[in-house]
Scaffold this active site. Structure first.
Site, mmCIF file in Angstrom:
data_model
loop_
_atom_site.group_PDB
_atom_site.id
_atom_site.type_symbol
_atom_site.label_atom_id
_atom_site.label_comp_id
_atom_site.label_asym_id
_atom_site.label_seq_id
_atom_site.Cartn_x
_atom_site.Cartn_y
_atom_site.Cartn_z
ATOM 1 N N GLY A 207 2.505 -5.239 1.889
ATOM 2 C CA GLY A 207 1.427 -6.233 1.916
ATOM 3 C C GLY A 207 1.981 -7.607 2.182
ATOM 4 O O GLY A 207 3.095 -7.746 2.697
ATOM 5 N N ASN A 208 1.224 -8.631 1.857
ATOM 6 C CA ASN A 208 1.715 -10.005 2.027
ATOM 7 C C ASN A 208 1.030 -10.906 1.001
ATOM 8 O O ASN A 208 0.204 -10.451 0.214
ATOM 9 C CB ASN A 208 1.495 -10.499 3.463
ATOM 10 C CG ASN A 208 0.033 -10.457 3.850
ATOM 11 O OD1 ASN A 208 -0.777 -11.187 3.302
ATOM 12 N ND2 ASN A 208 -0.324 -9.561 4.769
#
Ligand code: CTP
Length: 399
Positions: A207-208
């Site tokens: 993810g981020n």
């Protein structure tokens, strides 16, 4: 502003004296103003002054003591085209954020269907306290507008952030709000927001750091301008804005986000791609949790995710506007201009992680806009994400 119904909420701070000027400005502009004051507010400014100027009895208590007449906060909440709380003390902000309905101002706020503007006023230490920051964040997440206080000399003699914005500025804010309110009426706007999560196994993902705040601010602003909004949001912890004109579609992965966008895009007049989409996903997500000792993996095979913005760009209808974001660490303009071309965007909003206060997780952002015809805006300066959302929608409307 002629004929508009404004509920002016006044809480107990020294800045209450400035609310008299604000009330006068509203009345002079032709608005109907109902003042709701907290019990502490009356220590700072008399109801007689306020009712003389507004031409209406000031409401403070749930009942009129001698007649027993019940003041309906529900009716007032429905009557309002806008509610302005100025000054909003730390205590009133906390009550609004947490639903502590022990006075007419907060009950009216909780019943209000209209947009709410909050102009904080307090001493600098109270303003900087984490509880105030958190409560203001909560109010923002509910879609309320915070009119940031100024830095300057405070009633305590200290100098810092906490002085209520000047009445003229608050007035302009509300006037501009009414002005833009109908500008996207009848338009359908598709917005992506937040990160995407790409599953490695049932408990882990790629993810981020995106929090969705920028996309959410744009969704709120578009809805308040009268648009019908489809907000496709990746997994975030910030609550999506609640507004009758916003349809929130929750997704997890880039593939799910693409599917939701392809469904909404053919109808959309404007598509704004504010999500931070993961560029890659694990080729084969594991069905069971990967065990350290027994499965022992050295690497994860990745495959490229589809480019959602580019997919919509390739299918763009004449007249449909497509807007992208570029969050860069270096060479921002060149990378952004390249993305604009590759994805067939009409404009791209550029922000740089090199700018303090811009990017992921912050409540502020600093942007500039590059257009398909090569034009470029100047940098807009560091602003709240709500204000940045306004700048972005103004720019799109000008397209
Ligand atoms: N975008 C998208 N789908 C993707 C990747 C990006 O819709 N798979 C959109 C983003 O929402 C944003 C714009 O494209 O509006 C630019 O995103 P960014 O991640 O900066 O672009 P990339 O093309 O992935 O370039 P980079 O190599 O910098 O990651």
């Amino acid at each position: 502003m002629k004929g508009k119904h404004i509920v002016l909420g006044i809480s107990g701070g020294i800045a209450a004296y400035k609310s008299v000027s604000l009330l006068r400005l509203f009345v002079k502009a032709g608005a109907e103003v109902q003042v709701v004051i907290t019990p502490n507010g009356k220590q700072f400014i008399t109801p007689v002054t306020l009712s003389s100027l507004s031409g209406k009895p000031v409401i403070s208590e749930f009942f009129t003591a001698n007649t027993g007449e019940w003041h309906s906060h529900v009716d007032l909440g429905l009557w309002a085209d806008v509610m302005v709380v100025a000054p909003a003390t730390a205590s009133t902000i906390a009550k609004m954020a947490n639903g502590v309905a022990d006075n007419m101002l907060v009950t009216t706020y909780l019943s209000a269907k209209a947009p709410v503007f909050v102009a904080p006023a307090m001493d600098l230490d109270m303003m900087a306290h984490p509880s105030t920051t958190r409560n203001l964040d909560l109010l923002r997440s509910y879609g309320n507008h915070i009119i940031e206080p100024e830095s300057g000399e405070l009633a305590s003699g200290l100098v810092g952030k906490g002085r209520m914005e000047e009445p003229e500025k608050i007035f302009e804010c509300i006037r501009d709000f009414f002005h833009t309110r109908e500008s996207l009426k009848g338009k359908k706007v598709l917005i992506t927001a937040g990160p995407t999560y790409e599953r490695i196994d049932p408990v882990r993902f790629i993810g981020n750091f995106s929090t969705g705040k920028m996309g959410f601010a744009i969704a709120s602003e578009a809805a308040e301008r009268g648009a019908e909004v489809t907000l496709v949001s990746g997994p975030v912890s910030v609550e999506a804005p609640r507004h009758p004109a916003i349809n929130v579609v929750k997704v997890e992965s880039a593939l799910e986000m693409l599917a939701a966008c392809e469904k909404a895009a053919p109808e959309a007049d404007i598509a704004i791609m504010a999500a931070a989409v993961a560029d890659y996903r694990p080729a084969q997500p594991h069905e069971r949790k990967i065990k350290r000792e027994t499965d022992g993996i050295d690497s994860i095979d990745l495959v490229k995710n589809p480019d959602i913005a580019a997919t919509l760009g390739a299918a763009k209808r004449p007249g449909q506007k497509l807007v992208g974001f570029a969050l860069e660490t270096d060479n921002a303009d060149a990378h952004a201009a390249d993305k604009l071309r590759r994805k067939n965007l009409d404009c791209i909003v550029v922000n740089s992680l090199a700018d303090k206060g811009a990017g992921f997780g912050t409540d502020t952002n600093k942007i500039k806009i590059i257009y398909a015809d090569g034009r470029q805006s100047d940098s807009f300066g560091l602003k709240s994400k709500a204000d940045v959302a306004r700048d972005i929608l103004d720019a799109i409307e000008n397209l």
